[in-house]
Write an enzyme that holds these catalytic residues in place. Structure first.
Site, PDB file in Angstrom:
ATOM      1  N   ARG A 173      -3.131   1.281  -7.870  1.00 41.13           N
ATOM      2  CA  ARG A 173      -1.835   1.894  -8.211  1.00 41.13           C
ATOM      3  C   ARG A 173      -0.897   1.891  -7.002  1.00 41.13           C
ATOM      4  NH1 ARG A 173      -3.136   7.574 -10.144  1.00 41.13           N
ATOM      5  NH2 ARG A 173      -0.944   7.685 -10.708  1.00 41.13           N
ATOM      6  N   ARG A 178      -6.027  15.725  -7.320  1.00 42.04           N
ATOM      7  CA  ARG A 178      -5.250  16.210  -8.472  1.00 42.04           C
ATOM      8  C   ARG A 178      -6.145  16.487  -9.675  1.00 42.04           C
ATOM      9  NH1 ARG A 178       0.113  13.047 -10.079  1.00 42.04           N
ATOM     10  NH2 ARG A 178      -1.254  11.319 -10.613  1.00 42.04           N
TER      11      ARG A 178
HETATM   12  P1  AMP Z   1       2.338   7.723 -14.040  1.00 47.51           P
HETATM   13  O1  AMP Z   1       1.846   8.904 -14.763  1.00 47.51           O
HETATM   14  O2  AMP Z   1       3.822   7.628 -14.000  1.00 47.51           O
HETATM   15  O3  AMP Z   1       1.718   7.565 -12.669  1.00 47.51           O
HETATM   16  O4  AMP Z   1       1.870   6.428 -14.880  1.00 47.51           O
HETATM   17  C1  AMP Z   1       0.513   6.198 -15.156  1.00 47.51           C
HETATM   18  C2  AMP Z   1       0.306   4.724 -15.494  1.00 47.51           C
HETATM   19  O5  AMP Z   1       1.068   4.374 -16.660  1.00 47.51           O
HETATM   20  C3  AMP Z   1       0.724   3.741 -14.436  1.00 47.51           C
HETATM   21  O6  AMP Z   1      -0.267   3.552 -13.425  1.00 47.51           O
HETATM   22  C4  AMP Z   1       0.942   2.478 -15.271  1.00 47.51           C
HETATM   23  O7  AMP Z   1      -0.291   1.880 -15.639  1.00 47.51           O
HETATM   24  C5  AMP Z   1       1.559   3.047 -16.542  1.00 47.51           C
HETATM   25  N1  AMP Z   1       3.035   3.111 -16.430  1.00 47.51           N
HETATM   26  C6  AMP Z   1       3.804   4.231 -16.454  1.00 47.51           C
HETATM   27  N2  AMP Z   1       5.095   3.916 -16.324  1.00 47.51           N
HETATM   28  C7  AMP Z   1       5.148   2.571 -16.216  1.00 47.51           C
HETATM   29  C8  AMP Z   1       6.213   1.640 -16.037  1.00 47.51           C
HETATM   30  N3  AMP Z   1       7.492   2.034 -15.939  1.00 47.51           N
HETATM   31  N4  AMP Z   1       5.889   0.325 -15.958  1.00 47.51           N
HETATM   32  C9  AMP Z   1       4.628  -0.106 -16.061  1.00 47.51           C
HETATM   33  N5  AMP Z   1       3.579   0.718 -16.212  1.00 47.51           N
HETATM   34  C10 AMP Z   1       3.835   2.052 -16.287  1.00 47.51           C
END
Ligand code: AMP
Length: 211
Positions: A169, A125
């Site tokens: 992740r 990505r």
């Molecule tokens: P994403 O872009 O949704 O993959 O989010 C990127 C990162 O943001 C994640 O790996 C977490 O570190 C943090 N994050 C986003 N949403 C959440 C959530 N609902 N709870 C906890 N951490 C979050």
């Protein structure tokens, strides 16, 4: 309609949310994007979130829940929750919050993608530093290498898409987010969509559900 879109990292939540925004005028509430913006703007929230994100860990529930509460208090409607909830505690807080704010979230759509496919999607990505458009080094190349087709800005690999962070992740997803399937099945709002198809096919199915 308000809905939750959930799934593993790389399952296509962001891509499908973008399409729902463009085609149906829905509003995307992405907790990941909010954190990335906060980091870019060096706010207190960004500073708090950065170490967790850089290590592929989830940001603590209390921080995320407060941030979502603030968003929902603005009276937003016709939204997609993209990347929230990600833990059972977040899902339970959301139930309490929507009840209090009289918001109806009628569906929780799970994007199902096999784990071996997720890895390839995440490592390949690339994202635009300016407009956030998403590309892939094999399946969605930009016309000019590392340059965004839409706005001409540079494409980069997100810090948390780097090899060392991806496994953390995926583990966080497996341990904390995957149990949400049962949670939403019990509440009768769970819908599973096969996310291992081309973007348009997946979108068509989601659009049917939304409409
Ligand atoms: P994403 O872009 O949704 O993959 O989010 C990127 C990162 O943001 C994640 O790996 C977490 O570190 C943090 N994050 C986003 N949403 C959440 C959530 N609902 N709870 C906890 N951490 C979050």
């Amino acid at each position: 309609m308000n809905l939750i879109l959930f799934g593993a990292p790389g399952s296509g939540k962001g891509t499908q949310s973008d399409l729902l925004v463009k085609k149906l005028g829905m509003i995307q509430l992405s907790t990941g994007d909010l954190f990335r913006n906060a980091i870019k703007n060096k706010t207190k929230l960004g500073i708090e979130a950065q170490t967790y994100m850089d290590e592929g860990q989830l940001v603590p529930d209390s921080i995320v829940i407060n941030m979502v509460e603030e968003m929902l208090l603005t009276g937003v409607s016709n939204f997609i929750l993209d990347g929230f909830p990600r833990t059972l505690a977040q899902a339970e807080s959301l139930e309490e919050l929507v009840l209090r704010l009289k918001i109806n979230i009628s569906k929780a759509i799970f994007l199902d993608v096999p784990s071996e496919v997720l890895l390839g999607r995440l490592t390949g990505r690339r994202v635009c530093t300016k407009c956030g458009a998403v590309y892939h080094i094999e399946s969605k190349q930009s016309k000019v290498e590392d340059v965004c087709d839409s706005c001409g800005a540079e494409l980069i690999q997100r810090n948390d898409d780097k090899q060392g962070v991806i496994q953390a992740r995926l583990d966080a997803y497996q341990n904390f987010t995957s149990p949400l399937k049962e949670f939403y099945k019990k509440s009768g709002r769970y819908i599973e969509v096969n996310g291992n198809r081309n973007t348009e096919e997946v979108y068509q199915e989601i659009e049917k559900i939304v409409k």
